[in-house]
Design an enzyme around this catalytic site. Structure first.
Site, PDB file in Angstrom:
ATOM      1  N   PHE A 126      -8.016  39.687   2.073  1.00 47.98           N
ATOM      2  CA  PHE A 126      -8.151  38.782   0.928  1.00 47.98           C
ATOM      3  C   PHE A 126      -9.251  39.376   0.027  1.00 47.98           C
ATOM      4  O   PHE A 126     -10.294  39.804   0.518  1.00 47.98           O
ATOM      5  CB  PHE A 126      -8.532  37.378   1.414  1.00 47.98           C
ATOM      6  CG  PHE A 126      -8.592  36.371   0.299  1.00 47.98           C
ATOM      7  CD1 PHE A 126      -7.440  35.761  -0.157  1.00 47.98           C
ATOM      8  CD2 PHE A 126      -9.796  36.051  -0.299  1.00 47.98           C
ATOM      9  CE1 PHE A 126      -7.490  34.850  -1.206  1.00 47.98           C
ATOM     10  CE2 PHE A 126      -9.853  35.135  -1.343  1.00 47.98           C
ATOM     11  CZ  PHE A 126      -8.695  34.534  -1.792  1.00 47.98           C
ATOM     12  N   ASP A 193     -12.814  36.750   9.750  1.00 47.33           N
ATOM     13  CA  ASP A 193     -12.537  35.694   8.773  1.00 47.33           C
ATOM     14  C   ASP A 193     -11.347  34.903   9.329  1.00 47.33           C
ATOM     15  O   ASP A 193     -10.231  35.428   9.435  1.00 47.33           O
ATOM     16  CB  ASP A 193     -12.217  36.322   7.408  1.00 47.33           C
ATOM     17  CG  ASP A 193     -11.969  35.277   6.313  1.00 47.33           C
ATOM     18  OD1 ASP A 193     -11.620  34.125   6.659  1.00 47.33           O
ATOM     19  OD2 ASP A 193     -12.094  35.614   5.121  1.00 47.33           O
ATOM     20  N   TYR A 218     -10.808  24.205   3.802  1.00 47.63           N
ATOM     21  CA  TYR A 218      -9.912  23.432   2.919  1.00 47.63           C
ATOM     22  C   TYR A 218      -8.443  23.757   3.130  1.00 47.63           C
ATOM     23  O   TYR A 218      -7.597  23.261   2.417  1.00 47.63           O
ATOM     24  CB  TYR A 218     -10.301  23.612   1.450  1.00 47.63           C
ATOM     25  CG  TYR A 218     -10.591  25.036   1.004  1.00 47.63           C
ATOM     26  CD1 TYR A 218      -9.559  25.937   0.803  1.00 47.63           C
ATOM     27  CD2 TYR A 218     -11.892  25.467   0.781  1.00 47.63           C
ATOM     28  CE1 TYR A 218      -9.814  27.237   0.387  1.00 47.63           C
ATOM     29  CE2 TYR A 218     -12.167  26.757   0.372  1.00 47.63           C
ATOM     30  CZ  TYR A 218     -11.120  27.643   0.177  1.00 47.63           C
ATOM     31  OH  TYR A 218     -11.386  28.925  -0.218  1.00 47.63           O
ATOM     32  N   LYS A 219      -8.153  24.636   4.103  1.00 49.65           N
ATOM     33  CA  LYS A 219      -6.743  24.968   4.354  1.00 49.65           C
ATOM     34  C   LYS A 219      -6.233  24.069   5.483  1.00 49.65           C
ATOM     35  O   LYS A 219      -6.074  22.866   5.304  1.00 49.65           O
ATOM     36  CB  LYS A 219      -6.619  26.446   4.672  1.00 49.65           C
ATOM     37  CG  LYS A 219      -7.133  27.358   3.556  1.00 49.65           C
ATOM     38  CD  LYS A 219      -7.032  28.809   3.980  1.00 49.65           C
ATOM     39  CE  LYS A 219      -7.694  29.737   2.994  1.00 49.65           C
ATOM     40  NZ  LYS A 219      -7.004  29.831   1.703  1.00 49.65           N
ATOM     41  N   ARG A 363       5.014  32.358  -0.339  1.00 47.33           N
ATOM     42  CA  ARG A 363       4.303  31.939   0.885  1.00 47.33           C
ATOM     43  C   ARG A 363       4.599  30.473   1.175  1.00 47.33           C
ATOM     44  O   ARG A 363       4.558  29.622   0.283  1.00 47.33           O
ATOM     45  CB  ARG A 363       2.783  32.082   0.723  1.00 47.33           C
ATOM     46  CG  ARG A 363       2.280  33.475   0.499  1.00 47.33           C
ATOM     47  CD  ARG A 363       0.768  33.548   0.703  1.00 47.33           C
ATOM     48  NE  ARG A 363       0.050  32.429   0.092  1.00 47.33           N
ATOM     49  CZ  ARG A 363      -1.229  32.152   0.307  1.00 47.33           C
ATOM     50  NH1 ARG A 363      -1.950  32.896   1.125  1.00 47.33           N
ATOM     51  NH2 ARG A 363      -1.816  31.143  -0.296  1.00 47.33           N
TER      52      ARG A 363
HETATM   53  C1  LIG Z   1      -9.000  35.011   4.044  1.00 45.40           C
HETATM   54  C2  LIG Z   1      -9.750  34.274   2.990  1.00 45.40           C
HETATM   55  N1  LIG Z   1     -11.078  34.410   2.891  1.00 45.40           N
HETATM   56  C3  LIG Z   1     -11.781  33.754   1.941  1.00 45.40           C
HETATM   57  C4  LIG Z   1     -11.145  32.909   1.053  1.00 45.40           C
HETATM   58  C5  LIG Z   1     -11.868  32.183  -0.046  1.00 45.40           C
HETATM   59  O1  LIG Z   1     -13.197  32.152   0.050  1.00 45.40           O
HETATM   60  P1  LIG Z   1     -14.052  31.111  -0.817  1.00 45.40           P
HETATM   61  O2  LIG Z   1     -14.050  29.834  -0.052  1.00 45.40           O
HETATM   62  O3  LIG Z   1     -15.352  31.738  -0.925  1.00 45.40           O
HETATM   63  O4  LIG Z   1     -13.375  30.937  -2.127  1.00 45.40           O
HETATM   64  C6  LIG Z   1      -9.772  32.718   1.135  1.00 45.40           C
HETATM   65  C7  LIG Z   1      -9.112  31.795   0.190  1.00 45.40           C
HETATM   66  O5  LIG Z   1      -7.951  31.593   0.141  1.00 45.40           O
HETATM   67  C8  LIG Z   1      -9.062  33.422   2.121  1.00 45.40           C
HETATM   68  O6  LIG Z   1      -7.739  33.289   2.199  1.00 45.40           O
END
Ligand SMILES: Cc1ncc(COP(=O)(O)O)c(C=O)c1O
Length: 388
Positions: A126, A193, A218-219, A363
């Site tokens: 990402f 991550d 938030y997912k 997706r």
């Molecule tokens: C793998 C991954 N890392 C990080 C993030 C986003 O990070 P942040 O909360 O800092 O916007 C996302 C957002 O979709 C993501 O899919």
């Protein structure tokens, strides 16, 4: 009724998690397959947030830092999240965004490995993970080595390896136990991550000896838009942790207003500044839905729902699935299709909500707590109609 619809009805009736959907505020007219981007609203959150605003903030005002437990909320909510990550109490803190926590973790990982200067990053990551890694490299003089997760070969100069557990585009799950062990055999620290895996499968950070981990809430954790992220530190690494965003809330005695920085002793030393109380407590309430959930059932349902969706897509269309169909996936199916942006717009116009990622990816997120097999058939039927 079509054969696929009757199979879906049977599976929904037999689903041990079927009653979980009632805990969410969902409209049956919409097939919501974007919980891998923004999870649905758990029904209990609105009342809790209203209480935080009206009573805790409105009436108690500053007393709430102590009386309503605001001050300790980053660690307390971290402890509530910990079982979903396979982490023991006292190893997870909640606050800031995932991007900020990637920065924390990478710099902390470099500081754990003085003398080594290479950061290995998943080439398909990402973007934010890659951007932050590049910025950390510019700041610290480290170098970045982008590598496909399967080909990671950490060297004696690798300080830290940053990987995604489940890839945001393809939905592919990487081998967390194996890649952790191989990074550590080379003396590197590993940062995972978990944004696309927490809430769809058991993670087992402690059992797999993971050094550091971060992720969004938030997912699949349904914390709400912009909900704060989490940061995990293996318990034996906490004492030596030297994190770069060590603000006053990570001080051992914040209200001493000490000009000299002295870190708190536990995971509180991973905190930064004033916590985002409204969104943090919305997340706290959202975590209530997990109180009696068996993660093995969640994993089983994620696999079976996604497999069933691919079966429906194959029976009704000729679109190609890029997500692995062995067990190396999470709760997401990605389909590669010409004009994917326009196809997704048409799906959304038919109340089937997934998302599009360039150049050609559709997706679909199957959040196991609230998505039904019937939703999988409906989405595949709508896709077939759009493609016709
Ligand atoms: C793998 C991954 N890392 C990080 C993030 C986003 O990070 P942040 O909360 O800092 O916007 C996302 C957002 O979709 C993501 O899919």
């Amino acid at each position: 009724m079509s054969e696929l619809r009757s199979i879906a009805a049977e599976r929904d009736a037999a689903d041990p998690l079927r009653e979980m959907r009632d805990r969410f505020d969902l409209d049956d007219g919409v097939t919501y397959l974007d919980g891998n981007s923004l999870g649905a609203l758990p029904r209990n959150v609105s009342a809790r947030v209203a209480d935080v605003i009206e009573r805790e903030w409105g009436r108690l005002r500053i007393r709430s830092w102590a009386e309503s437990g605001w001050w300790d909320a980053p660690q307390r909510v971290g402890d509530r999240l910990a079982p979903l990550l396979g982490a023991p109490p006292g190893t997870v803190v909640v606050g800031d965004s995932t991007s900020m926590n990637i920065f924390r973790a990478l710099v902390a990982g470099l500081r754990m490995n003085p003398g080594r200067t290479e950061i290995v990053v998943d080439r398909t990551t990402f973007p934010t993970d890659g951007y932050i890694a590049q910025s950390v490299a510019r700041l610290t003089g480290a170098t970045i080595k982008p590598v496909a997760p399967d080909e990671i070969a950490p060297s004696e100069n690798t300080a830290v390896v940053l990987l995604n557990h489940v890839d945001y585009r393809t939905g592919r799950r990487h081998d967390l136990p194996g890649l952790t062990a191989s990074a550590q055999r080379a003396g590197a620290r590993i940062v995972w991550d978990l944004s696309h895996s927490a809430g769809v499968m058991p993670i087992e950070l402690e059992r797999n000896n993971v050094d550091l981990a971060v992720g969004c809430t938030y997912k699949y954790l349904n914390g709400g838009p912009g909900a704060p992220a989490y940061f995990y530190v293996r318990s034996d690494l906490i004492a030596g942790l030297d994190q770069p965003l060590a603000g006053w809330c990570s001080h051992t005695d914040p209200f001493a207003m000490d000009p000299e920085y002295r870190p708190a002793s536990g995971i509180a030393k991973a905190r930064g500044g004033t916590p985002e109380i409204l969104s943090l407590l919305a997340l706290d309430a959202a975590l209530d839905v997990w109180s009696d959930v068996d993660l093995a059932q969640v994993r089983q349902k994620a696999l079976s729902l996604t497999e069933f969706f691919v079966r429906c897509v194959r029976e009704l269309t000729s679109v190609e699935c890029v997500t692995p169909l062995d067990e190396n996936r999470g709760g997401q199916i990605s389909l590669s299709c010409p004009n994917a942006d326009k196809v997704m717009a048409e799906l959304i116009a038919r109340d089937v909500v997934g998302d599009f990622r360039p150049p050609d990816m559709l997706r679909f997120g199957f959040a196991p707590l609230y998505i039904r097999y019937a939703d999988a058939v409906r989405a595949a039927e709508a896709l077939a109609e759009v493609l016709r």
